[in-house]
Design a protein around this motif. Structure first.
Motif, mmCIF file in Angstrom:
data_model
loop_
_atom_site.group_PDB
_atom_site.id
_atom_site.type_symbol
_atom_site.label_atom_id
_atom_site.label_comp_id
_atom_site.label_asym_id
_atom_site.label_seq_id
_atom_site.Cartn_x
_atom_site.Cartn_y
_atom_site.Cartn_z
ATOM 1 N N PRO A 309 49.100 29.376 -18.748
ATOM 2 C CA PRO A 309 47.245 29.537 -19.283
ATOM 3 C C PRO A 309 46.269 31.004 -18.538
ATOM 4 N N SER A 310 45.453 30.864 -19.932
ATOM 5 C CA SER A 310 44.223 31.600 -19.490
ATOM 6 C C SER A 310 43.485 31.249 -18.436
ATOM 7 N N CYS A 311 42.168 32.010 -18.229
ATOM 8 C CA CYS A 311 40.595 31.405 -17.388
ATOM 9 C C CYS A 311 40.109 31.780 -17.686
ATOM 10 N N ILE A 343 44.404 22.099 -21.915
ATOM 11 C CA ILE A 343 45.547 23.530 -22.444
ATOM 12 C C ILE A 343 46.902 23.554 -22.864
ATOM 13 N N PHE A 355 38.283 23.095 -11.307
ATOM 14 C CA PHE A 355 38.535 24.592 -10.845
ATOM 15 C C PHE A 355 38.809 25.163 -9.426
ATOM 16 N N LEU A 378 36.875 30.087 -10.446
ATOM 17 C CA LEU A 378 38.679 30.401 -11.539
ATOM 18 C C LEU A 378 39.079 28.750 -11.759
ATOM 19 N N LEU A 379 38.329 28.698 -13.349
ATOM 20 C CA LEU A 379 39.246 27.628 -14.107
ATOM 21 C C LEU A 379 39.924 27.695 -15.152
ATOM 22 N N PRO A 380 41.285 27.271 -15.514
ATOM 23 C CA PRO A 380 42.497 27.666 -16.653
ATOM 24 C C PRO A 380 41.563 26.726 -17.589
ATOM 25 N N CYS A 423 37.191 36.276 -19.107
ATOM 26 C CA CYS A 423 37.880 35.388 -19.741
ATOM 27 C C CYS A 423 38.578 35.752 -21.002
#
Length: 496
Positions: A309-311, A343, A355, A378-380, A423
């Motif tokens: 993932p990004s986040c 995702i 998160f 942090l939220l994937p 982000c």
């Protein structure tokens, strides 16, 4: 091209953990090593910044796991972690918030076992069995399996690895594996959570990675006083003691080749000669610095890969203390699979997100002003997703409301003294990260070991790649190992 004493001149692009590691090992073997970093400080994703009003934020990694792997790095240079910073063990290691209850994971293994037993009958014994097997995987996996350059499968023919192939559980999936031990959904979530850092659904990750549970829960969750950045500074010092030279605010624009060899590197408009290049920069980006015909992989290859993932990250300075908050908290009130599908399958912002919150000021008084808190949220997210400011803010509001519900704190939004969001688009602009990924390539079975992007360019004999897009994979300890593997390969190069 080398001088009379046959010292080779090596360029390392980027000073993330793999670049720092590669630079230290290459310099130790006697090479002249120059590290080029486009930012004004080392660390890559693990940089740190300080605000005028006294907050200190680690930008990336915050889970200090597998302390022995990090210790091994310093031992290779006759040094110890304690020479550089103080590690504290967190107790509890972290807290998990579910929809109706919460669960703190204690520091001591015997206490974790007891906790499991209170949640599910017989789960204490199952925990022991699970960790016994995980310890074996950790010892073979982290000490043998992940240390190979992965040119081909024959490297894994050593008796230890081959003889334990079945016990390594490379071909069974992690979710099935965990459910073979535990029935309670909370215990399953607790065991599945570490592999989210490997960037795939627990259904798509080999059960080999139960080694993460051992490297975290049993060896304990640590914190370096002063922040994770202390590890970056320590590794920079180690590399410099070996003779490596760091050049900050230096952007590598092109890798010049002749007859299947790198001859020089263009940095800020000037060409500098080198005998070899180790790229710790984003793999896909590094390949845009050489002609298309010489690249290991084309765009179709990268498009077909599963990325971790990004986040969305928020760095917040909060006035006043927040009660009932631990150093690490995982907000798992919603369904893990729903978030994971957003995702990997639907590639959209999650409607019911999970998160993670890190509050280092609970452990370290120096990262926030007195009577204030330092929050990292942090939220994937799916890589490549659109991330405008209003969407970021919407999720910040939701995350803070859930923090308030969990802690009983109020008016957190109005208590924010410092705020910075980070982000997908920031990962792209700061690190040239492919589609803004935060954690590299997913450790799925089809992207494990030999099936990962190669550490050596197939057409340019003296160009090497290191970091989370190649072997052994994402995470701080694997990146440190990656630098060591690549430096050893460069060391085998014969000077023409």
């Amino acid at each position: 091209m080398g001088s009379g004493n046959l010292r080779r001149k090596i360029a390392v692009i980027g000073s993330g953990f793999s670049g720092l590691s590669a630079a230290a090992y290459a310099a130790k073997s006697g090479d002249e090593v120059h590290v080029f970093e486009k930012h004004n400080q080392p660390g890559g994703r693990a940089r740190q910044f300080k605000t005028e009003n006294g907050y200190v934020f680690d930008m990336g990694p915050s889970w200090y796991w597998m302390p022995d792997i990090i210790e091994d790095f310093f031992r290779d240079f006759d040094m110890k972690v304690e020479d550089f910073f103080t590690l504290v063990s967190l107790d509890p290691q972290f807290e998990m918030v579910f929809s109706k209850e919460k669960m703190s994971v204690p520091r001591k293994n015997a206490e974790i076992r007891a906790l499991f037993e209170t949640i599910e009958n017989g789960a204490g014994d199952q925990y022991d069995k699970f960790m016994k097997s995980a310890k074996f995987k950790y010892e073979v996996g982290m000490k043998e399996f992940v240390t190979k350059p992965c040119y081909n499968w024959l490297e894994f023919a050593s008796l230890k690895i081959a003889g334990s192939a079945l016990k390594l559980d490379l071909f069974s999936n992690f979710r099935k594996y965990v459910s073979g031990y535990f029935s309670d959904p909370k215990l399953r979530s607790l065991m599945e959570f570490p592999v989210i850092f490997l960037g795939a659904s627990p259904q798509n990750i080999p059960a080999l990675y139960s080694l993460m549970n051992y490297g975290g829960y049993v060896l304990g969750t640590k914190y370096p006083m002063g922040g994770f950045y202390q590890l970056v500074l320590a590794m920079q010092k180690v590399a410099e003691k070996q003779g490596a030279v760091f050049h900050f605010n230096h952007d590598v624009e092109k890798i010049n080749t002749e007859n299947g060899k790198v001859v020089s590197v263009r940095i800020d408009g000037e060409d500098h000669k080198f005998d070899a290049v180790i790229a710790s920069s984003d793999y896909h980006h590094t390949e845009t610095l050489i002609p298309k015909s010489l690249r290991n992989y084309n765009n179709a290859y990268w498009k077909a890969k599963t990325f971790a993932p990004s986040c969305l990250i928020y760095y917040l300075g909060i006035k006043g203390k927040i009660p009932h908050l631990k150093h690490h908290t995982l907000f798992f009130e919603n369904e893990l699979d729903d978030h994971i599908d957003c995702i990997y399958k639907n590639k959209k912002w999650p409607s019911k997100p999970l998160f993670y919150l890190c509050c280092p000021s609970k452990t370290d008084p120096d990262v926030a002003p007195e009577d204030c808190e330092n929050l990292f949220l942090l939220l994937p997210l799916a890589p490549g997703i659109y991330d405008d400011e209003s969407t970021r803010e919407k999720y910040l509001k939701e995350m803070l409301e859930r923090v308030e519900k969990h802690t009983g704190a109020s008016h957190l939004i109005s208590r924010i003294e410092y705020k910075k969001s980070y982000c997908v688009s920031d990962f792209i602009s700061d690190y040239n990260a492919y589609e803004g990924n935060a954690y590299g390539l997913s450790n799925t079975l089809s992207q494990t070991a030999v099936l990962k992007p190669k550490i050596r360019n197939k057409k340019i004999g003296n160009l090497f790649y290191t970091g989370q897009l190649t072997v052994p994979g994402p995470g701080v300890p694997p990146s440190v190992i990656s630098g060591k593997i690549v430096a050893a390969e460069v060391n085998k190069l014969k000077l023409k």
